[in-house]
Write a protein that holds these residues in place. Sequence first.
Motif, PDB file in Angstrom:
ATOM      1  N   PHE A   6      -7.621  51.025 145.759  1.00 47.89           N
ATOM      2  CA  PHE A   6      -7.300  51.917 144.651  1.00 47.89           C
ATOM      3  C   PHE A   6      -8.573  52.621 144.185  1.00 47.89           C
ATOM      4  N   VAL A   7      -8.469  53.936 144.017  1.00 43.91           N
ATOM      5  CA  VAL A   7      -9.605  54.742 143.549  1.00 43.91           C
ATOM      6  C   VAL A   7      -9.232  55.351 142.201  1.00 43.91           C
ATOM      7  N   THR A   8     -10.041  55.042 141.192  1.00 50.10           N
ATOM      8  CA  THR A   8      -9.759  55.546 139.842  1.00 50.10           C
ATOM      9  C   THR A   8     -10.249  56.981 139.668  1.00 50.10           C
ATOM     10  N   SER A   9      -9.850  57.576 138.566  1.00 48.34           N
ATOM     11  CA  SER A   9     -10.304  58.904 138.170  1.00 48.34           C
ATOM     12  C   SER A   9     -10.450  58.889 136.652  1.00 48.34           C
ATOM     13  N   THR A  10     -10.623  60.050 136.063  1.00 49.64           N
ATOM     14  CA  THR A  10     -10.692  60.124 134.601  1.00 49.64           C
ATOM     15  C   THR A  10      -9.793  61.243 134.085  1.00 49.64           C
ATOM     16  N   LEU A  11      -9.258  61.010 132.902  1.00 51.10           N
ATOM     17  CA  LEU A  11      -8.540  62.044 132.156  1.00 51.10           C
ATOM     18  C   LEU A  11      -9.405  62.395 130.947  1.00 51.10           C
ATOM     19  N   ALA A  12      -9.712  63.659 130.819  1.00 58.43           N
ATOM     20  CA  ALA A  12     -10.573  64.112 129.718  1.00 58.43           C
ATOM     21  C   ALA A  12      -9.724  64.606 128.559  1.00 58.43           C
ATOM     22  N   ILE A  13     -10.020  64.088 127.372  1.00 60.40           N
ATOM     23  CA  ILE A  13      -9.449  64.676 126.156  1.00 60.40           C
ATOM     24  C   ILE A  13     -10.521  65.585 125.570  1.00 60.40           C
ATOM     25  N   THR A  14     -10.218  66.870 125.537  1.00 57.42           N
ATOM     26  CA  THR A  14     -11.192  67.867 125.105  1.00 57.42           C
ATOM     27  C   THR A  14     -10.944  68.248 123.640  1.00 57.42           C
ATOM     28  N   PRO A  15     -11.976  68.741 122.957  1.00 64.61           N
ATOM     29  CA  PRO A  15     -11.802  69.100 121.546  1.00 64.61           C
ATOM     30  C   PRO A  15     -10.758  70.204 121.368  1.00 64.61           C
ATOM     31  N   ALA A  16      -9.985  70.087 120.291  1.00 63.55           N
ATOM     32  CA  ALA A  16      -9.025  71.128 119.919  1.00 63.55           C
ATOM     33  C   ALA A  16      -9.752  72.176 119.061  1.00 63.55           C
ATOM     34  N   PRO A  17      -9.256  73.410 119.048  1.00 61.74           N
ATOM     35  CA  PRO A  17      -9.914  74.440 118.231  1.00 61.74           C
ATOM     36  C   PRO A  17      -9.601  74.266 116.744  1.00 61.74           C
ATOM     37  N   LEU A  18     -10.613  74.475 115.928  1.00 60.17           N
ATOM     38  CA  LEU A  18     -10.483  74.423 114.474  1.00 60.17           C
ATOM     39  C   LEU A  18     -11.264  75.607 113.915  1.00 60.17           C
ATOM     40  N   THR A  19     -10.684  76.305 112.945  1.00 62.61           N
ATOM     41  CA  THR A  19     -11.331  77.497 112.398  1.00 62.61           C
ATOM     42  C   THR A  19     -11.536  77.341 110.901  1.00 62.61           C
ATOM     43  N   VAL A  20     -12.783  77.563 110.483  1.00 60.66           N
ATOM     44  CA  VAL A  20     -13.118  77.566 109.053  1.00 60.66           C
ATOM     45  C   VAL A  20     -13.371  79.018 108.661  1.00 60.66           C
ATOM     46  N   THR A  21     -12.535  79.551 107.762  1.00 58.91           N
ATOM     47  CA  THR A  21     -12.598  80.959 107.373  1.00 58.91           C
ATOM     48  C   THR A  21     -12.989  81.071 105.908  1.00 58.91           C
ATOM     49  N   ALA A  22     -14.078  81.788 105.656  1.00 60.82           N
ATOM     50  CA  ALA A  22     -14.468  82.040 104.264  1.00 60.82           C
ATOM     51  C   ALA A  22     -13.398  82.913 103.614  1.00 60.82           C
ATOM     52  N   ASP A  23     -12.948  82.509 102.431  1.00 64.72           N
ATOM     53  CA  ASP A  23     -11.908  83.269 101.739  1.00 64.72           C
ATOM     54  C   ASP A  23     -12.452  84.626 101.297  1.00 64.72           C
ATOM     55  N   SER A  24     -11.659  85.657 101.513  1.00 69.14           N
ATOM     56  CA  SER A  24     -12.072  87.019 101.176  1.00 69.14           C
ATOM     57  C   SER A  24     -11.684  87.363  99.739  1.00 69.14           C
ATOM     58  N   GLY A  25     -12.131  88.522  99.290  1.00 69.22           N
ATOM     59  CA  GLY A  25     -11.731  89.026  97.980  1.00 69.22           C
ATOM     60  C   GLY A  25     -12.551  88.500  96.819  1.00 69.22           C
ATOM     61  N   LEU A  26     -13.617  87.766  97.097  1.00 71.13           N
ATOM     62  CA  LEU A  26     -14.450  87.254  96.007  1.00 71.13           C
ATOM     63  C   LEU A  26     -15.485  88.298  95.592  1.00 71.13           C
ATOM     64  N   SER A  27     -15.706  88.408  94.281  1.00 75.08           N
ATOM     65  CA  SER A  27     -16.676  89.384  93.785  1.00 75.08           C
ATOM     66  C   SER A  27     -17.120  88.982  92.389  1.00 75.08           C
ATOM     67  N   LYS A  28     -18.105  89.692  91.888  1.00 75.59           N
ATOM     68  CA  LYS A  28     -18.521  89.531  90.492  1.00 75.59           C
ATOM     69  C   LYS A  28     -19.150  90.827  90.036  1.00 75.59           C
ATOM     70  N   VAL A  29     -19.309  90.954  88.733  1.00 71.21           N
ATOM     71  CA  VAL A  29     -20.014  92.090  88.157  1.00 71.21           C
ATOM     72  C   VAL A  29     -21.499  91.758  88.125  1.00 71.21           C
TER      73      VAL A  29
END
Length: 303
Positions: A143-166
Amino acid sequence: SGISKNYGATDPTLTYTITGFLGADNEASLDTPVSISRASGENVANYVVTPASAADTNYSVSFVTTTFGITQAALTVTANSGLSKAYGATDPTLTYTISGFVNGDVEGDLDTPVSISRASGENEANYVVTPAGATDATYVINFVTSTLAITPAPLTVTADSGLSKVFGATDPTLTYTITGFLGADNEASLDTPVSISRAAGENVAAYVVTPASAADTNYSISFVTTVFVINQAALTVTADSGLSKVYGTTDPTLTYTITGFQGMDNEASLDTPVSISRASGEFVANYVVTPASAADSNYSVSF
């Protein structure tokens, strides 16, 4: 003795040795030559090899048998490589390849079928895939083994828009949105938390807001920036009231008051200074006094 073959191979030549010839006699002297054969069969086993037939008037011929062994052939079950999945996804089907079948044998002929499984775990990593179980009397199975790779899933961090000040005001809290968490994961699950900041500056302009730092072994994290706008503050230049003169005298100095400066700003901070004038005329009447000209990139100036 000592002659054998692997299951599925061609028989080697069966041989024999003759002892007891006298004088110049040899095998060619026999009245009837030797024949040799083995018991029939192609499965793994020991088969009797029997010399026979040899005859000669000058000799009493006896025969000694031996055995011919058919040994197990080599069969290899190899877990197929290149299998992977993204973190949080369902496992693909684990597959394998069998090499070494002979005599028209196929997987269905095995005495015990192949089983295959992988090491447990759902985090990002490589997991050993192990084929096992298979047995067969005619094969020695590797019997010859192998590997199964679990790869990272995509995650997105988005800066919220519409912020302002005087201009001159305190920054609001910079916020962000995270998309892509799987299962029960949430922001608290991150190995390293999100940080967020904006480009430095307090003048009227648009400043890039950048989320950063977040890291997790199970996710490939991308960051989306936005802009934070500092808008002009309101500044008012008001001509001072109550100014007058008697017909024929010199005008008094026209004055004004500025309201709305922020922080340490003052009139000297203006990009363009205030000018002030009145409508022309020297007869008795009311004349409009108009401040003008003042400008500054950080202020919306009204008069």
